[in-house]
Design an enzyme around this catalytic site. Structure first.
Site, PDB file in Angstrom:
ATOM      1  N   LYS A  54     -20.100  22.864 -30.437  1.00  0.00           N
ATOM      2  CA  LYS A  54     -18.805  22.497 -31.019  1.00  0.00           C
ATOM      3  C   LYS A  54     -18.029  21.605 -30.044  1.00  0.00           C
ATOM      4  CE  LYS A  54     -18.570  26.526 -34.000  1.00  0.00           C
ATOM      5  NZ  LYS A  54     -18.261  27.954 -34.107  1.00  0.00           N
ATOM      6  N   GLN A  98     -14.443  32.354 -31.584  1.00  0.00           N
ATOM      7  CA  GLN A  98     -15.843  32.536 -31.991  1.00  0.00           C
ATOM      8  C   GLN A  98     -16.102  34.000 -32.358  1.00  0.00           C
ATOM      9  OE1 GLN A  98     -18.249  29.952 -32.204  1.00  0.00           O
ATOM     10  NE2 GLN A  98     -19.453  31.561 -33.197  1.00  0.00           N
ATOM     11  N   ASP A 121     -10.746  27.467 -38.698  1.00  0.00           N
ATOM     12  CA  ASP A 121     -11.833  28.234 -39.317  1.00  0.00           C
ATOM     13  C   ASP A 121     -11.437  28.682 -40.733  1.00  0.00           C
ATOM     14  OD1 ASP A 121     -14.324  28.645 -38.347  1.00  0.00           O
ATOM     15  OD2 ASP A 121     -13.857  30.429 -37.153  1.00  0.00           O
TER      16      ASP A 121
END
Ligand code: NDP
Length: 287
Positions: A54, A98, A121
């Site tokens: 990422k 994460q 997200d």
């Protein structure tokens, strides 16, 4: 019949190039690049690889990549304090924590602590609510990428029968909402669903997000359907090596489907590309 292979890698490369153009325009207009900060707690090797890729993709798109790698023993209060600092930092447009988090940390509380405007997200309850209401917000990256692949293959999906297998908050539920918003007729299947094969047999669009290798059988697929395989399963080979396979029996399904995504090289690359697109959208909205 042999399905057309949906090239997620190529579609993702095109989206990343579009984002890079948007980032350059943002820099010209605002004198700074959008920033994405990723927080990793613990030392799960797969998560560390995701975080690394990422960061690389963020820099390649011309954005500022921030990274916080915290020890597995980090206390929830310290993680919440870091999120509060990132929420207040004007240079940070996107915050991604994460998952999965270590068991002693309440991930719902952590997600709810992220500023919804920076929640790239798309997991904050405000963003899930906006999605279900059909209003603009930040949408989870994987289902957003799946929808792009479906629409590129089929064009207008109004009235199409869609079956989504898996009801996670990360993939299945937002996928069902996106398809509903695009006027498909959606069935959301899960582990308690009776006669999954019967549901799949009616579907013009099948999205499999289960995490069980090859669970969707080829002979369930309606001839000509569009099959999107989200599953990423690492399976051991007899020679001691391993390889990634999806949730769909690819060889058998591609003999009946009209379009199908490979694993790897289908949905996976779209997820990171959509994360970059979300970060640019978040930056634009905040500017
Ligand atoms: P979860 O484990 O959170 O959810 C799995 C879902 O599958 C659950 O809703 C479960 O039902 C359902 N399920 C389990 N067994 C069956 C069954 N026999 N029949 C029908 N449904 C079943 O997984 P995720 O949604 O997070 O991920 C799914 C897969 O997608 C994984 O392989 C993951 O690695 C992959 N993935 C890939 C990404 C990418 O970028 N390509 C991104 C995210 C995930 P129930 O709710 O009833 O338990």
């Amino acid at each position: 019949m042999s399905a057309v292979l949906i090239d997620g890698k190529a579609r993702a490369a095109a989206l990343r190039a579009e984002v890079a153009v948007g980032v350059a325009a943002f820099v010209t207009a605002h004198g700074r690049a959008p920033g994405l900060t990723v927080v990793l707690v613990g030392d799960d090797p797969a998560s560390a690889v995701y975080v690394g890729s990422k960061g690389k993709a963020t820099r390649e798109a011309g954005m500022i990549s921030g990274e916080h790698r915290l020890p597995a023993a980090t206390q929830e209060a310290d993680l919440l304090a870091l999120i509060a600092r990132l929420n207040a930092d004007p240079a940070v447009d996107g915050i991604l924590v994460q998952m999965p988090l270590p068991g002693h940390i309440d991930s719902d509380r952590v997600i709810a602590a992220i500023d919804p405007a920076k929640d790239v997200d798309g997991l904050h309850p405000i963003n899930t609510g906006l999605l279900v209401s059909g209003r603009p917000g930040l949408v989870p990256c994987t289902p957003s990428g799946c929808l792009m692949l479906i629409q590129e293959a089929l064009g207008n999906i109004s009235g199409a029968e869609a079956v989504v297998i898996g009801r996670s908050i990360l993939v299945g539920k937002p996928m069902a909402a996106l398809l509903t918003n695009a006027s498909a007729t959606v069935t959301l299947a899960h582990s308690r669903t009776r006669d999954l094969a019967g549901h799949v047999a009616r579907a013009d669009i099948v999205v499999a997000a289960v995490g069980i290798p090859n669970m969707v059988q080829g002979d369930w697929i309606k001839p000509g359907a569009c099959v999107i395989d989200v599953g990423i399963n690492r399976v051991a080979l007899p020679d001691g090596k391993s390889r990634l396979i999806g949730d769909v029996d690819f060889a058998a399904a591609s003999a009946r489907a009209g379009w199908i995504t490979p694993v790897p090289g289908g949905v996976g690359p779209m997820t990171i590309a959509c994360l970059l697109a979300n970060t640019l959208s978040a930056a634009r909205a905040r500017a």
